[in-house]
Design an enzyme around this catalytic site. Structure first.
Site, PDB file in Angstrom:
ATOM      1  N   CYS A   1       0.577  -1.004  -0.063  1.00 33.16           N
ATOM      2  CA  CYS A   1      -0.034  -0.080  -0.065  1.00 33.16           C
ATOM      3  C   CYS A   1       0.804   1.269   0.010  1.00 33.16           C
ATOM      4  O   CYS A   1       1.846   1.182   0.594  1.00 33.16           O
ATOM      5  CB  CYS A   1      -0.835   0.044   1.330  1.00 33.16           C
ATOM      6  SG  CYS A   1      -1.886  -1.318   1.349  1.00 33.16           S
TER       7      CYS A   1
ATOM      8  N   ARG B   1       3.899  -0.450  -4.780  1.00 28.16           N
ATOM      9  CA  ARG B   1       3.917  -0.741  -3.515  1.00 28.16           C
ATOM     10  C   ARG B   1       2.547  -1.533  -3.349  1.00 28.16           C
ATOM     11  O   ARG B   1       2.206  -2.162  -2.173  1.00 28.16           O
ATOM     12  CB  ARG B   1       3.875   0.372  -2.466  1.00 28.16           C
ATOM     13  CG  ARG B   1       4.982   1.253  -2.394  1.00 28.16           C
ATOM     14  CD  ARG B   1       4.778   2.249  -1.636  1.00 28.16           C
ATOM     15  NE  ARG B   1       4.665   2.183  -0.077  1.00 28.16           N
ATOM     16  CZ  ARG B   1       5.569   2.029   0.576  1.00 28.16           C
ATOM     17  NH1 ARG B   1       6.840   2.073   0.306  1.00 28.16           N
ATOM     18  NH2 ARG B   1       5.252   1.541   1.980  1.00 28.16           N
TER      19      ARG B   1
ATOM     20  N   TRP C   1      -2.644  -2.862  -1.948  1.00 26.31           N
ATOM     21  CA  TRP C   1      -2.199  -4.223  -1.667  1.00 26.31           C
ATOM     22  C   TRP C   1      -3.038  -4.914  -0.703  1.00 26.31           C
ATOM     23  O   TRP C   1      -2.562  -5.006   0.670  1.00 26.31           O
ATOM     24  CB  TRP C   1      -0.800  -4.353  -1.599  1.00 26.31           C
ATOM     25  CG  TRP C   1      -0.206  -5.927  -1.680  1.00 26.31           C
ATOM     26  CD1 TRP C   1       0.327  -6.307  -2.960  1.00 26.31           C
ATOM     27  CD2 TRP C   1       0.110  -6.874  -0.713  1.00 26.31           C
ATOM     28  NE1 TRP C   1       0.618  -7.781  -2.834  1.00 26.31           N
ATOM     29  CE2 TRP C   1       0.342  -7.944  -1.466  1.00 26.31           C
ATOM     30  CE3 TRP C   1      -0.067  -6.951   0.616  1.00 26.31           C
ATOM     31  CZ2 TRP C   1       0.910  -9.142  -0.579  1.00 26.31           C
ATOM     32  CZ3 TRP C   1       0.187  -7.849   1.226  1.00 26.31           C
ATOM     33  CH2 TRP C   1       0.542  -9.149   0.697  1.00 26.31           C
TER      34      TRP C   1
ATOM     35  N   ASN D   1      -1.661   2.304   5.655  1.00 24.82           N
ATOM     36  CA  ASN D   1      -0.785   1.508   4.826  1.00 24.82           C
ATOM     37  C   ASN D   1      -0.398   0.481   6.408  1.00 24.82           C
ATOM     38  O   ASN D   1       0.221   1.320   7.270  1.00 24.82           O
ATOM     39  CB  ASN D   1       0.322   2.051   4.560  1.00 24.82           C
ATOM     40  CG  ASN D   1       1.597   0.953   4.213  1.00 24.82           C
ATOM     41  OD1 ASN D   1       1.429  -0.164   3.893  1.00 24.82           O
ATOM     42  ND2 ASN D   1       2.660   1.855   3.978  1.00 24.82           N
ATOM     43  N   GLY D   2      -0.471  -0.941   6.436  1.00 27.20           N
ATOM     44  CA  GLY D   2      -0.051  -1.442   7.419  1.00 27.20           C
ATOM     45  C   GLY D   2      -0.967  -2.569   8.016  1.00 27.20           C
ATOM     46  O   GLY D   2      -1.977  -2.837   7.115  1.00 27.20           O
TER      47      GLY D   2
ATOM     48  N   GLU E   1      18.434 -16.809  -6.848  1.00 27.12           N
ATOM     49  CA  GLU E   1      17.875 -15.297  -7.332  1.00 27.12           C
ATOM     50  C   GLU E   1      17.265 -15.418  -8.961  1.00 27.12           C
ATOM     51  O   GLU E   1      16.471 -14.986  -9.130  1.00 27.12           O
ATOM     52  CB  GLU E   1      19.077 -14.492  -7.317  1.00 27.12           C
ATOM     53  CG  GLU E   1      18.833 -13.111  -7.746  1.00 27.12           C
ATOM     54  CD  GLU E   1      17.626 -12.455  -7.105  1.00 27.12           C
ATOM     55  OE1 GLU E   1      17.056 -12.864  -5.904  1.00 27.12           O
ATOM     56  OE2 GLU E   1      17.199 -11.266  -7.594  1.00 27.12           O
TER      57      GLU E   1
ATOM     58  N   LYS F   1      13.530 -14.493  -9.823  1.00 24.78           N
ATOM     59  CA  LYS F   1      13.221 -13.229 -10.981  1.00 24.78           C
ATOM     60  C   LYS F   1      12.250 -14.096 -11.878  1.00 24.78           C
ATOM     61  O   LYS F   1      11.222 -13.625 -12.401  1.00 24.78           O
ATOM     62  CB  LYS F   1      14.457 -13.060 -11.605  1.00 24.78           C
ATOM     63  CG  LYS F   1      15.283 -12.056 -10.963  1.00 24.78           C
ATOM     64  CD  LYS F   1      15.012 -10.757 -10.492  1.00 24.78           C
ATOM     65  CE  LYS F   1      14.069 -10.834  -9.392  1.00 24.78           C
ATOM     66  NZ  LYS F   1      14.917 -10.311  -8.035  1.00 24.78           N
TER      67      LYS F   1
ATOM     68  N   GLU G   1       8.658 -14.685 -10.205  1.00 24.58           N
ATOM     69  CA  GLU G   1       7.948 -13.540  -9.861  1.00 24.58           C
ATOM     70  C   GLU G   1       7.385 -12.800 -10.970  1.00 24.58           C
ATOM     71  O   GLU G   1       6.322 -12.145 -10.797  1.00 24.58           O
ATOM     72  CB  GLU G   1       8.583 -12.703  -8.763  1.00 24.58           C
ATOM     73  CG  GLU G   1       9.791 -11.984  -9.227  1.00 24.58           C
ATOM     74  CD  GLU G   1      10.254 -11.037  -7.870  1.00 24.58           C
ATOM     75  OE1 GLU G   1       9.742 -10.568  -7.200  1.00 24.58           O
ATOM     76  OE2 GLU G   1      11.548 -10.959  -8.295  1.00 24.58           O
TER      77      GLU G   1
ATOM     78  N   HIS H   1      20.062 -36.103  -5.419  1.00 26.06           N
ATOM     79  CA  HIS H   1      19.345 -36.292  -4.134  1.00 26.06           C
ATOM     80  C   HIS H   1      17.797 -36.033  -4.015  1.00 26.06           C
ATOM     81  O   HIS H   1      17.190 -36.277  -2.917  1.00 26.06           O
ATOM     82  CB  HIS H   1      19.896 -35.919  -2.838  1.00 26.06           C
ATOM     83  CG  HIS H   1      21.234 -35.941  -2.457  1.00 26.06           C
ATOM     84  ND1 HIS H   1      21.676 -37.092  -2.292  1.00 26.06           N
ATOM     85  CD2 HIS H   1      22.385 -35.111  -3.001  1.00 26.06           C
ATOM     86  CE1 HIS H   1      23.246 -36.972  -2.318  1.00 26.06           C
ATOM     87  NE2 HIS H   1      23.549 -35.882  -2.703  1.00 26.06           N
TER      88      HIS H   1
ATOM     89  N   LYS I   1       6.208  -4.134  -3.989  1.00 29.38           N
ATOM     90  CA  LYS I   1       7.602  -3.896  -3.710  1.00 29.38           C
ATOM     91  C   LYS I   1       8.244  -3.788  -2.284  1.00 29.38           C
ATOM     92  O   LYS I   1       9.296  -4.428  -2.064  1.00 29.38           O
ATOM     93  CB  LYS I   1       8.080  -2.140  -4.450  1.00 29.38           C
ATOM     94  CG  LYS I   1       9.412  -1.863  -4.504  1.00 29.38           C
ATOM     95  CD  LYS I   1      10.036  -2.629  -5.638  1.00 29.38           C
ATOM     96  CE  LYS I   1      11.522  -2.178  -5.389  1.00 29.38           C
ATOM     97  NZ  LYS I   1      12.629  -3.409  -6.187  1.00 29.38           N
TER      98      LYS I   1
HETATM   99  O1  M6R Z   1      13.290  -4.001   0.370  1.00 31.29           O
HETATM  100  P1  M6R Z   1      13.932  -5.212   0.541  1.00 31.29           P
HETATM  101  O2  M6R Z   1      14.983  -5.581   0.095  1.00 31.29           O
HETATM  102  O3  M6R Z   1      13.844  -5.553   2.208  1.00 31.29           O
HETATM  103  O4  M6R Z   1      12.674  -6.281   0.225  1.00 31.29           O
HETATM  104  C1  M6R Z   1      13.052  -7.893   0.191  1.00 31.29           C
HETATM  105  C2  M6R Z   1      12.156  -8.508  -0.589  1.00 31.29           C
HETATM  106  O5  M6R Z   1      10.778  -8.238  -0.547  1.00 31.29           O
HETATM  107  C3  M6R Z   1      12.357  -8.384  -2.044  1.00 31.29           C
HETATM  108  O6  M6R Z   1      13.941  -8.680  -2.511  1.00 31.29           O
HETATM  109  C4  M6R Z   1      11.442  -9.098  -3.044  1.00 31.29           C
HETATM  110  O7  M6R Z   1      11.881 -10.562  -2.810  1.00 31.29           O
HETATM  111  C5  M6R Z   1      11.698  -8.787  -4.458  1.00 31.29           C
HETATM  112  N1  M6R Z   1      10.329  -8.809  -5.088  1.00 31.29           N
HETATM  113  C6  M6R Z   1      12.426  -9.514  -5.188  1.00 31.29           C
HETATM  114  O8  M6R Z   1      12.347  -9.251  -6.713  1.00 31.29           O
END
Ligand code: M6R
Length: 619
Positions: free
Chosen positions: A2, A28, A76, A102-103, A489, A493, A496, A512, A614
């Site tokens: 949010c 956000r 969100w 927000n929260g 990683e 990517k 997501e 395994h 984000k």
């Molecule tokens: O702002 P932060 O680095 O603490 O955020 C952590 C994760 O929420 C963030 O890396 C998330 O996994 C991304 N969408 C990855 O691309």
């Protein structure tokens, strides 16, 4: 998680300004949006426009009207599905108070019950609506209570986290407050207009003078005044902080997506994170934000990295680096697990919180836990002035600049740059690395940005590979040693932004279990570069080929051996040669591009993938 924005000032187009800010905050959350503004008249009234959908769609429902006071929200969903009725702003029973939040209000069920027993009528399924009714309960102009008094009394009853902005049709002001979710006040150029935002990016078109609120603080904004008080109504003296980057750096410019722009910014970002810290001629590393006596550094007995998502993958890489270079035992922990597992910590444990936003609720909670248990703490953060930057005892800013794409890319390489610097710095002080070796590493480190650039110059070759692989439902990502976190990683990517199921695995573990899934419909992305485990991963690739699995591999330029074992429909992406410990910089970039081009081909919303936000500012 949010985004909220608000405006009060001389401009009669407050709603337009708030919508503009909301579109800059959309990363956000973007499942619904809305605004509330004051329509002048006798009596003045609150008008609300809100709905399910993105800011742009909701804005189409707004018929322009004069107003100099407005609050807005992009959502969100946590409590209650995305719908018009659950979209913010929320109103009290008399429709005289509007709030955006927000929260998460953790005790909302009990508060709602109390308010319903007192006769309040709720319309939404959200936790946030209780706030509007609570403020209504305390707000009574006959008893000369101001909006800020009512807000203060209401938030005293909340458990959980909040960043809020509140207006009332009876007063020309905005009251904003925070606990755990960011709120930044922007000061207009001639100090008779004020803004509220969840981050600095949304303020950039209007001002670069800000006052970030601390937890427990409340801002009272009128057209010509900005007061900050604490929970006991004591006036706080706050310093104005300048935003250090410009509007252009937060725009996507000629790029089709923020994510692509951010991938291409990486050579500059690595350089900027190194600048002034890597003294190439002297072969040394300096870290001003980690002022520690040599004795303190020598007494560290253990390092624990805490982070989430991509930042956790940087932390996992940090573990390998710190152990190899500085010979300090290290662990990388999910921040969401760390706090609740009663961690064993002492004054010789160094806890390093890594976060792009500096506002991730799980990481903040774990950092606080670490401090409470007596550990020393460092924050590796991108957003200047964020909660983690302020609460960690020492810090390293990574200078990636604003990262808008929900999928983190340049923040990862910047974090990794900071971790190399830290490992080399600790290694030198602890004498686990000789001056000679350090000089060799420092020199190669300085060449990394140009090697990353070389990969980017060849991005079209990666697009061609993505065009061949984008149609699979599943993917296995294999890497070993330093490239195991890179495999994780790369898989994150891909899943997501393209919604292709991808699993990152340490290559040696494949036999395994995961090998059972391999067949012609289940391809593998293998990080197969010339390092000390090259031959082992080659064997894994042979094992996959023996089971008819298709391979896409990241290989070192000039490696002809790999090509001998691959078939025609397997593909390789070549990267320049470097020292083994620096490969993650070069192996992660093709994986970011691969995910980007797959998502593009599938027609997905690359910068705003479904269900994500984000900054995850709720636990
Ligand atoms: O702002 P932060 O680095 O603490 O955020 C952590 C994760 O929420 C963030 O890396 C998330 O996994 C991304 N969408 C990855 O691309």
């Amino acid at each position: 998680m949010c985004g909220i924005s608000a405006y009060i000032g001389k401009n009669n187009n407050a709603a337009e300004i708030v919508f503009n800010m909301l579109s800059r905050l959309e990363y956000r959350g973007y499942d619904s949006a809305g605004i509330a503004y004051i329509k002048k008249g006798k009596p003045a009234k609150i008008s609300v426009v809100r709905d399910k959908g993105m800011v742009e769609d909701v804005k189409e429902q707004y018929i322009p009207e004069h107003s100099d006071l407005c609050i807005g929200h992009t959502r969100w969903a946590t409590h209650g599905e995305p719908s018009k009725i659950n979209a913010h702003p929320h109103l009290d029973c008399k429709q005289e108070i509007a709030i955006v939040h927000n929260g998460i209000i953790e005790n909302y069920i009990a508060l709602k019950k109390m308010l319903e027993d007192e006769g309040h009528k709720f319309v939404s399924a959200t936790d946030s609506e209780v706030l509007a009714h609570l403020i209504e309960k305390f707000y009574d102009n006959d008893n000369v209570l101001t909006l800020e008094d009512a807000v203060r009394q209401a938030i005293a009853l909340l458990r959980g986290s909040y960043g809020i902005a509140v207006i009332s049709s009876k007063e020309e002001k905005i009251v904003a407050a925070r606990l755990g979710s960011p709120i930044i006040v922007g000061i207009g150029k001639d100090e008779n207009e004020y803004f509220v935002s969840s981050d600095t990016n949304a303020l950039l078109p209007y001002t670069n003078s800000t006052i970030p609120l601390n937890d427990g603080e409340i801002a009272i904004l009128t057209k010509n005044d900005c007061k900050i008080i604490n929970k006991d109504a004591i006036l706080m003296q706050k310093k104005i902080e300048k935003i250090l980057y410009n509007l252009q750096s937060a725009e996507k410019g000629e790029y089709a997506h923020y994510m692509l722009k951010e991938i291409f910014e990486q050579p500059r970002v690595i350089n900027e994170t190194m600048r002034g810290r890597l003294r190439i001629e002297e072969g040394i590393v300096m870290l001003g934000g980690v002022r520690m006596k040599d004795e303190e550094i020598r007494s560290i007995s253990r390092i624990v990295f805490i982070a989430c998502g991509t930042s956790l993958h940087a932390g996992m890489l940090g573990k390998y680096l710190i152990e190899e270079i500085a010979r300090i035992p290290a662990e990388a922990e999910y921040a969401s697990e760390f706090k609740y597992k009663f961690p064993v910590l002492d004054k010789n444990t160094l806890v390093i919180a890594i976060s792009q936003s500096g506002e991730t609720a799980d990481t903040i909670a774990s950092l606080r836990e670490a401090r409470a248990r007596g550990a020393n703490t460092i924050g590796i953060v991108n957003v200047v002035g964020s909660t983690i930057a302020r609460e960690a005892e020492k810090g390293i800013y990574v200078y990636a600049g604003p990262e808008i794409g929900v999928a983190s890319t340049k923040a990862f390489t910047a974090q990794v740059t900071a971790l190399y610097l830290l490992s080399l710095y600790f290694g030198r002080i602890r004498n686990t690395i000789s001056g000679f070796a350090l000089r060799e590493l420092v020199e190669e480190f300085a060449r990394i940005p140009e090697k990353v650039q070389k990969i980017l110059d060849n991005a079209n070759a990666i697009k061609d590979i993505a065009d061949e692989f984008y149609n699979y439902r599943d993917f296995l990502y294999l890497g070993r040693g330093y490239n195991f976190p890179v495999a994780l990683e790369g898989a994150l990517k891909l899943k997501e932004i393209s919604y292709i199921h991808a699993e990152g695995y340490p290559a040696g573990e494949m036999k395994h279990g995961p090998i059972a899934m391999i067949d012609e419909g289940f391809p593998t992305m293998a990080v197969l570069i010339k390092d000390n485990v090259y031959n082992k991963i080659m064997s894994n690739v042979e094992e996959i080929k023996a089971r008819h699995g298709r391979i896409a591999a990241i290989t070192t330029e000039g490696d002809d051996n790999v090509k001998k074992i691959l078939k025609k429909d397997d593909k390789v992406m070549d990267i320049p040669e470097t020292l083994p410990i620096f490969y993650p910089f070069l192996t992660v970039v093709p994986l970011q591009l691969f995910a980007y081009f797959c998502a593009l081909k599938l027609g997905k919303n690359v910068d705003k993938p479904r269900n994500l936000a984000k900054s995850v500012t709720v636990e």
